[in-house]
Motif scaffolding. Structure first.
Motif, PDB file in Angstrom:
ATOM      1  N   MET A 198       0.838  -1.161   0.000  1.00 59.45           N
ATOM      2  CA  MET A 198       0.000   0.000   0.000  1.00 59.45           C
ATOM      3  C   MET A 198       0.895   1.241   0.000  1.00 59.45           C
ATOM      4  SD  MET A 198      -3.026   0.912   2.618  1.00 59.45           S
ATOM      5  CE  MET A 198      -2.258   1.779   3.953  1.00 59.45           C
ATOM      6  N   PRO A 199       0.806   2.071  -1.024  1.00 58.41           N
ATOM      7  CA  PRO A 199       1.659   3.255  -1.103  1.00 58.41           C
ATOM      8  C   PRO A 199       1.224   4.317  -0.093  1.00 58.41           C
ATOM      9  CG  PRO A 199       0.179   3.145  -2.984  1.00 58.41           C
ATOM     10  CD  PRO A 199      -0.022   1.888  -2.202  1.00 58.41           C
ATOM     11  N   LEU A 200       2.178   5.163   0.248  1.00 55.71           N
ATOM     12  CA  LEU A 200       1.898   6.262   1.173  1.00 55.71           C
ATOM     13  C   LEU A 200       1.159   7.380   0.457  1.00 55.71           C
ATOM     14  CD1 LEU A 200       5.329   6.542   2.990  1.00 55.71           C
ATOM     15  CD2 LEU A 200       3.254   5.500   3.861  1.00 55.71           C
ATOM     16  N   SER A 201       0.337   8.073   1.214  1.00 60.32           N
ATOM     17  CA  SER A 201      -0.334   9.231   0.631  1.00 60.32           C
ATOM     18  C   SER A 201       0.691  10.356   0.466  1.00 60.32           C
ATOM     19  CB  SER A 201      -1.481   9.692   1.523  1.00 60.32           C
ATOM     20  OG  SER A 201      -0.972  10.250   2.717  1.00 60.32           O
ATOM     21  N   GLU A 202       0.329  11.370  -0.263  1.00 56.96           N
ATOM     22  CA  GLU A 202       1.245  12.484  -0.512  1.00 56.96           C
ATOM     23  C   GLU A 202       1.613  13.178   0.798  1.00 56.96           C
ATOM     24  OE1 GLU A 202       1.063  16.582  -3.003  1.00 56.96           O
ATOM     25  OE2 GLU A 202       0.208  14.803  -3.959  1.00 56.96           O
ATOM     26  N   GLN A 203       0.653  13.353   1.674  1.00 56.73           N
ATOM     27  CA  GLN A 203       0.910  14.003   2.957  1.00 56.73           C
ATOM     28  C   GLN A 203       1.845  13.152   3.817  1.00 56.73           C
ATOM     29  OE1 GLN A 203      -2.474  14.421   5.485  1.00 56.73           O
ATOM     30  NE2 GLN A 203      -1.417  15.718   6.959  1.00 56.73           N
ATOM     31  N   GLU A 204       1.613  11.845   3.842  1.00 59.49           N
ATOM     32  CA  GLU A 204       2.479  10.961   4.612  1.00 59.49           C
ATOM     33  C   GLU A 204       3.902  10.963   4.064  1.00 59.49           C
ATOM     34  OE1 GLU A 204      -0.748   7.604   6.045  1.00 59.49           O
ATOM     35  OE2 GLU A 204       0.184   7.435   4.068  1.00 59.49           O
ATOM     36  N   GLN A 205       4.027  10.983   2.747  1.00 62.91           N
ATOM     37  CA  GLN A 205       5.351  11.010   2.129  1.00 62.91           C
ATOM     38  C   GLN A 205       6.082  12.298   2.484  1.00 62.91           C
ATOM     39  OE1 GLN A 205       6.798   8.449   0.409  1.00 62.91           O
ATOM     40  NE2 GLN A 205       8.637   9.694   0.514  1.00 62.91           N
ATOM     41  N   ARG A 206       5.373  13.438   2.436  1.00 57.77           N
ATOM     42  CA  ARG A 206       5.990  14.723   2.798  1.00 57.77           C
ATOM     43  C   ARG A 206       6.417  14.715   4.260  1.00 57.77           C
ATOM     44  NH1 ARG A 206       1.761  17.590  -0.132  1.00 57.77           N
ATOM     45  NH2 ARG A 206       0.750  17.696   1.897  1.00 57.77           N
ATOM     46  N   LEU A 207       5.550  14.201   5.132  1.00 61.23           N
ATOM     47  CA  LEU A 207       5.876  14.140   6.550  1.00 61.23           C
ATOM     48  C   LEU A 207       7.091  13.254   6.789  1.00 61.23           C
ATOM     49  CD1 LEU A 207       5.126  14.879   9.454  1.00 61.23           C
ATOM     50  CD2 LEU A 207       3.590  12.916   9.454  1.00 61.23           C
ATOM     51  N   LEU A 208       7.160  12.123   6.121  1.00 61.41           N
ATOM     52  CA  LEU A 208       8.289  11.220   6.250  1.00 61.41           C
ATOM     53  C   LEU A 208       9.578  11.871   5.754  1.00 61.41           C
ATOM     54  CD1 LEU A 208       8.895   8.362   7.197  1.00 61.41           C
ATOM     55  CD2 LEU A 208       8.474   7.581   4.876  1.00 61.41           C
ATOM     56  N   ASP A 209       9.521  12.547   4.621  1.00 59.59           N
ATOM     57  CA  ASP A 209      10.696  13.253   4.104  1.00 59.59           C
ATOM     58  C   ASP A 209      11.142  14.347   5.053  1.00 59.59           C
ATOM     59  OD1 ASP A 209      10.783  11.645   1.873  1.00 59.59           O
ATOM     60  OD2 ASP A 209       9.645  13.053   0.612  1.00 59.59           O
ATOM     61  N   GLU A 210      10.196  15.059   5.627  1.00 62.41           N
ATOM     62  CA  GLU A 210      10.536  16.122   6.569  1.00 62.41           C
ATOM     63  C   GLU A 210      11.196  15.549   7.823  1.00 62.41           C
ATOM     64  OE1 GLU A 210       8.248  19.360   9.368  1.00 62.41           O
ATOM     65  OE2 GLU A 210       7.273  18.714   7.521  1.00 62.41           O
ATOM     66  N   MET A 211      10.668  14.434   8.317  1.00 64.15           N
ATOM     67  CA  MET A 211      11.266  13.799   9.483  1.00 64.15           C
ATOM     68  C   MET A 211      12.686  13.324   9.180  1.00 64.15           C
ATOM     69  SD  MET A 211       7.920  11.705  10.873  1.00 64.15           S
ATOM     70  CE  MET A 211       8.895  10.395  11.498  1.00 64.15           C
ATOM     71  N   GLU A 212      12.883  12.797   7.996  1.00 70.41           N
ATOM     72  CA  GLU A 212      14.214  12.336   7.603  1.00 70.41           C
ATOM     73  C   GLU A 212      15.196  13.500   7.530  1.00 70.41           C
ATOM     74  OE1 GLU A 212      16.405   9.951   3.964  1.00 70.41           O
ATOM     75  OE2 GLU A 212      14.337  10.620   3.746  1.00 70.41           O
ATOM     76  N   ARG A 213      14.777  14.600   6.901  1.00 72.03           N
ATOM     77  CA  ARG A 213      15.653  15.780   6.819  1.00 72.03           C
ATOM     78  C   ARG A 213      15.978  16.312   8.214  1.00 72.03           C
ATOM     79  NH1 ARG A 213      12.228  16.990   2.589  1.00 72.03           N
ATOM     80  NH2 ARG A 213      11.040  18.428   3.888  1.00 72.03           N
ATOM     81  N   HIS A 214      14.976  16.337   9.079  1.00 67.15           N
ATOM     82  CA  HIS A 214      15.181  16.824  10.433  1.00 67.15           C
ATOM     83  C   HIS A 214      16.192  15.933  11.168  1.00 67.15           C
ATOM     84  CE1 HIS A 214      14.792  17.990  14.483  1.00 67.15           C
ATOM     85  NE2 HIS A 214      13.498  18.217  14.551  1.00 67.15           N
ATOM     86  N   LEU A 215      16.042  14.632  11.036  1.00 66.82           N
ATOM     87  CA  LEU A 215      16.966  13.715  11.678  1.00 66.82           C
ATOM     88  C   LEU A 215      18.381  13.898  11.157  1.00 66.82           C
ATOM     89  CD1 LEU A 215      17.455  11.236  13.519  1.00 66.82           C
ATOM     90  CD2 LEU A 215      16.976   9.829  11.535  1.00 66.82           C
ATOM     91  N   MET A 216      18.523  13.991   9.838  1.00 61.98           N
ATOM     92  CA  MET A 216      19.858  14.140   9.261  1.00 61.98           C
ATOM     93  C   MET A 216      20.478  15.481   9.633  1.00 61.98           C
ATOM     94  SD  MET A 216      20.435  11.307   7.941  1.00 61.98           S
ATOM     95  CE  MET A 216      21.777  11.419   6.795  1.00 61.98           C
ATOM     96  N   ARG A 217      19.678  16.516   9.749  1.00 62.01           N
ATOM     97  CA  ARG A 217      20.207  17.843  10.072  1.00 62.01           C
ATOM     98  C   ARG A 217      20.592  17.922  11.550  1.00 62.01           C
ATOM     99  NH1 ARG A 217      16.198  20.857   8.268  1.00 62.01           N
ATOM    100  NH2 ARG A 217      15.098  20.821  10.247  1.00 62.01           N
ATOM    101  N   ASN A 218      19.742  17.438  12.432  1.00 63.45           N
ATOM    102  CA  ASN A 218      19.975  17.607  13.860  1.00 63.45           C
ATOM    103  C   ASN A 218      20.803  16.495  14.484  1.00 63.45           C
ATOM    104  OD1 ASN A 218      18.489  19.953  13.832  1.00 63.45           O
ATOM    105  ND2 ASN A 218      16.590  18.938  14.384  1.00 63.45           N
ATOM    106  N   ASP A 219      20.684  15.300  13.972  1.00 69.06           N
ATOM    107  CA  ASP A 219      21.376  14.164  14.566  1.00 69.06           C
ATOM    108  C   ASP A 219      22.370  13.539  13.602  1.00 69.06           C
ATOM    109  OD1 ASP A 219      19.914  14.510  16.870  1.00 69.06           O
ATOM    110  OD2 ASP A 219      18.328  13.146  16.232  1.00 69.06           O
ATOM    111  N   ALA A 220      22.915  14.320  12.720  1.00 68.73           N
ATOM    112  CA  ALA A 220      23.848  13.776  11.729  1.00 68.73           C
ATOM    113  C   ALA A 220      25.077  13.192  12.399  1.00 68.73           C
ATOM    114  CB  ALA A 220      24.257  14.852  10.731  1.00 68.73           C
ATOM    115  N   ASP A 221      25.517  13.798  13.501  1.00 72.40           N
ATOM    116  CA  ASP A 221      26.688  13.267  14.174  1.00 72.40           C
ATOM    117  C   ASP A 221      26.405  11.898  14.794  1.00 72.40           C
ATOM    118  OD1 ASP A 221      24.920  14.491  15.927  1.00 72.40           O
ATOM    119  OD2 ASP A 221      26.472  15.003  17.376  1.00 72.40           O
TER     120      ASP A 221
END
Length: 121
Positions: free
Chosen positions: A1-24
């Motif tokens: 079952m594919p993700l909805s557009e909103q879920e995909q955006r939220l997931l991408d945002e969470m990933e960017r946040h994790l990589m930006r804040n917890d990259a170390d």
């Protein structure tokens, strides 16, 4: 079952946040020291042999054999938890360049990881 557009955006945002804040934390090297499968196997064998020696020593009332069995067990545990070092160490996943990883989406990487695991079986 594919993700909805909103879920995909939220997931991408969470990933960017994790990589930006917890990259170390995400990319922190472990100093090249990981647990060695060989040490774990040898340590387990030593623990089992030591346990056998301990049981024989207690059942036969031979204190020296029981103490030696305990020392062998302790050595096996220490060997099993000792991290391996050097070029012969076993790695679960090979290193990949960070640029190639950041270009693909989170779901693409998860699908690739799933495909690799299915191919190993």
């Amino acid at each position: 079952m594919p993700l909805s557009e909103q879920e995909q955006r939220l997931l991408d945002e969470m990933e960017r946040h994790l990589m930006r804040n917890d990259a170390d934390v995400v990319s922190a090297p472990r100093g090249g020291r990981t647990l060695s499968y060989r040490n774990i196997v040898y340590g387990t064998i030593l623990v089992l042999l030591g346990l056998g020696g301990l049981i024989v020593g207690v059942s036969q009332q031979l204190i020296v054999v029981g103490v030696i069995g305990f020392v062998v067990m302790l050595g096996g545990v220490i060997l099993a938890i000792t991290p391996g070092r050097g070029p012969g160490k076993t790695r679960v996943e090979p290193d990949r360049p960070a640029k190639a990883q950041s270009n693909s989406s989170f779901m693409d990487r998860m699908n690739d990881r799933w495909d690799r695991r299915q191919g190993e079986r």
